[in-house]
Design an enzyme around this catalytic site. Structure first.
Site, PDB file in Angstrom:
ATOM      1  N   ARG A 163       0.833  -1.205   0.000  1.00 49.83           N
ATOM      2  CA  ARG A 163       0.000   0.000   0.000  1.00 49.83           C
ATOM      3  C   ARG A 163       0.868   1.254   0.000  1.00 49.83           C
ATOM      4  NH1 ARG A 163      -5.388  -1.454   2.145  1.00 49.83           N
ATOM      5  NH2 ARG A 163      -5.353  -3.691   2.556  1.00 49.83           N
TER       6      ARG A 163
ATOM      7  N   LYS B  36     -17.727   9.858   7.198  1.00 48.89           N
ATOM      8  CA  LYS B  36     -17.914   9.737   5.748  1.00 48.89           C
ATOM      9  C   LYS B  36     -18.853  10.844   5.272  1.00 48.89           C
ATOM     10  CE  LYS B  36     -16.504   4.923   5.377  1.00 48.89           C
ATOM     11  NZ  LYS B  36     -15.918   4.768   6.729  1.00 48.89           N
TER      12      LYS B  36
END
Length: 404
Positions: free
Chosen positions: A21, A247
Site C-alpha cells: 500500500r 464519511k
C-alpha cells in the site's frame, strides 16, 4: 535477532505481489473540494480526488466549519479524558440525542471511530450474552470481523446477502441461544445493498437481534439521511443501527443507536468505549451541525446521485467495465494488482486524477479495482476529464473492455 530483516522480508513479499500500500500525501483545501494538493518528491501540485469517503463534501461545508471553530473557541481542542473521567461534555450528549432522533431510536452512543464502534459493540454483545451466536454476512467489514473474533462467541458465516442460507443457519441454532445477525446496508467495495427487508423477515421468525452497519449509507439515503433502513421504512425493526461521522457527515467518529437499555449496556461494559479518550467536543459540535443540515437538505444527495448516474452512463458509452449496483460507489474493475496500481499511477502523474488502487486483502485476488465515489462537487468537466483519461489509458494498457 534482526527484526528489521524479518519485517522487510514480508514487506518485500507484499511489493512483489503488487499488494503493498502506497499512500498519497494530500493536503485538503477547504472550499475547493474535490481539489487537493498532492505532495511528492517532485514537488506539490493540484489533483482532483475521486475516491474520498467525504461523499457529499460536508467536510468543507461552511456551516460545519463554522461550528467546529465555534466549538474549539468555546471548549478548547480536546475532551480532557475518557467519557468516565471528566470527558463527557454537554456537546457529546447533544450529538447523541441528534443521532437517536436521526434513526428513530431511544438512545445513541458515540465512539472515536466507526471501526471502534463496531469492534467494541460486537465484542461486548458476544462476550456478555451467554451462549451467544453471531451470524455474520461473509462480506462484512474487518471491524465487524475483529469485534466478533474478540468476543469469542460462536460465529456462523452466512453467504453474502443470501437470505436462504441465513435462514438455514438460524434454524440449526438452539432456540434458547441468543442470536445476533450482523450485516451491512451498503458494502463499500462492491457497492451492493443488502436485502434488508427479507433479512428482517427471516430474523424475526427466529427471535434474533439485528445489527446493521450503515456507515456507507448514513447521510446518503433516506429523507433525512438516516440510511437505507430509513429509505425503506425499516429502521424501527432493526435492533442496533451503527454508523459513522467520518464519511458523508464529513467529520470523525462512530456511533450506535438502539434502545436505552442496549446503549447503556454497551456504555457500561465495552472496553473500547470505557478506556479511550472521548472525541473532542468541537468535533461533536461540527458533526451535529452536519447531521442537522442533512436532515433538512436534499440538495447534496440529489447532486451526488446526478453525478453518479452521469459517470456510469459515460463509462458504459466507452465500454469501461464497472460493477453494476444501486449505490453511490462505482468500482471500475481491473482484475490485476500490478495493472491496477499502474493505472492509478498514470492517472495521478499524467492526468492529475487521484484514485486509490484497491487490492488484496481489501478485495479478493482477481477482483482488483479502482473505486470511484462521485460527489455533488465533482463538475461535469471533472467527469469528462476522468472519462478521457480512462479511455486513453485503457488503450495504452491493453485492458479488456466490457462486452456490449
Amino acid at each position: 535477532m534482526d527484526f528489521d530483516a524479518l519485517f522487510n522480508e514480508q514487506l518485500d513479499s507484499l511489493k512483489n505481489d503488487g499488494n503493498y500500500r502506497y499512500f498519497a500525501e494530500l493536503e485538503r483545501k477547504a472550499g475547493k473540494f474535490p481539489r487537493a494538493a498532492s505532495h511528492a518528491e517532485d514537488g506539490v501540485r493540484d489533483v482532483t480526488v475521486w475516491c474520498s469517503n467525504d461523499y457529499l463534501g460536508m467536510g468543507q461545508h461552511p456551516k460545519v466549519i463554522d461550528a467546529m471553530i465555534e466549538g474549539v473557541q468555546r471548549t478548547g481542542t480536546g475532551a480532557g479524558g475518557t467519557r468516565n473521567i471528566s470527558g463527557t461534555n454537554h456537546d457529546h450528549l447533544l450529538l447523541e440525542r441528534e443521532l437517536a432522533d436521526l434513526h428513530g431510536k431511544e438512545s445513541a452512543l458515540i465512539f472515536t471511530s466507526g471501526y471502534v464502534s463496531n469492534w467494541a459493540s460486537l465484542s461486548t454483545l458476544g462476550s456478555r450474552l451467554e451462549n451467544c451466536v453471531i451470524l455474520s454476512d461473509a462480506g462484512n467489514h474487518a471491524s465487524m470481523i475483529e469485534g466478533i473474533r474478540h468476543s469469542r462467541a460462536h460465529k456462523v458465516l452466512w453467504k453474502h446477502n443470501d437470505v436462504e442460507d441465513l435462514e438455514m443457519k438460524l434454524r440449526a441454532i438452539p432456540a434458547h441461544y441468543p442470536k445476533i445477525v450482523a450485516f451491512e446496508s451498503v458494502y463499500s467495495m462492491d457497492g451492493d445493498i443488502a436485502p434488508i427487508e427479507a433479512i428482517l423477515d427471516v430474523v424475526e421468525k427466529y427471535g434474533a437481534m439485528t445489527y446493521i452497519d450503515e456507515v456507507h449509507a448514513v447521510g446518503m439515503y433516506g429523507k433525512r439521511g438516516g440510511g437505507v433502513s430509513e429509505e425503506l421504512g425499516l429502521a424501527d425493526r432493526i435492533t442496533l443501527i451503527e454508523g459513522t461521522l467520518g464519511k458523508a457527515f464529513g467529520c470523525v467518529g462512530g456511533y450506535i443507536t438502539g434502545s436505552a437499555a442496549l446503549c447503556d449496556f454497551i456504555r457500561s461494559f465495552a472496553s473500547g468505549f470505557i478506556f479511550t479518550t472521548a472525541l473532542p467536543p468541537a468535533v461533536a459540535v461540527a458533526a451535529r451541525t452536519s447531521i442537522a443540515h442533512l436532515k433538512e437538505s436534499e440538495m447534496e444527495r440529489a447532486g451526488q446521485r446526478r453525478q453518479v448516474a452521469r459517470l456510469r452512463k459515460m463509462l458504459d458509452a466507452q465500454g469501461i467495465p464497472h460493477m453494476d449496483n444501486n449505490s453511490h460507489i462505482v468500482p471500475v474493475m481491473i482484475g490485476d494488482p500490478v495493472k491496477t496500481k499502474m493505472l492509478a499511477d498514470h492517472l495521478m502523474d499524467e492526468w492529475g486524477i487521484y484514485v486509490q488502487p484497491i487490492n488484496y486483502p481489501t478485495v479478493p485476488k482477481g477482483t482488483e479495482r479502482l473505486r470511484f465515489t462521485p460527489s455533488p462537487l465533482h463538475t461535469d468537466a471533472d467527469i469528462d476529464h476522468l472519462i478521457n483519461a480512462l479511455t486513453s489509458l485503457w488503450k495504452q494498457c491493453a485492458i479488456a473492455h466490457a462486452v456490449a
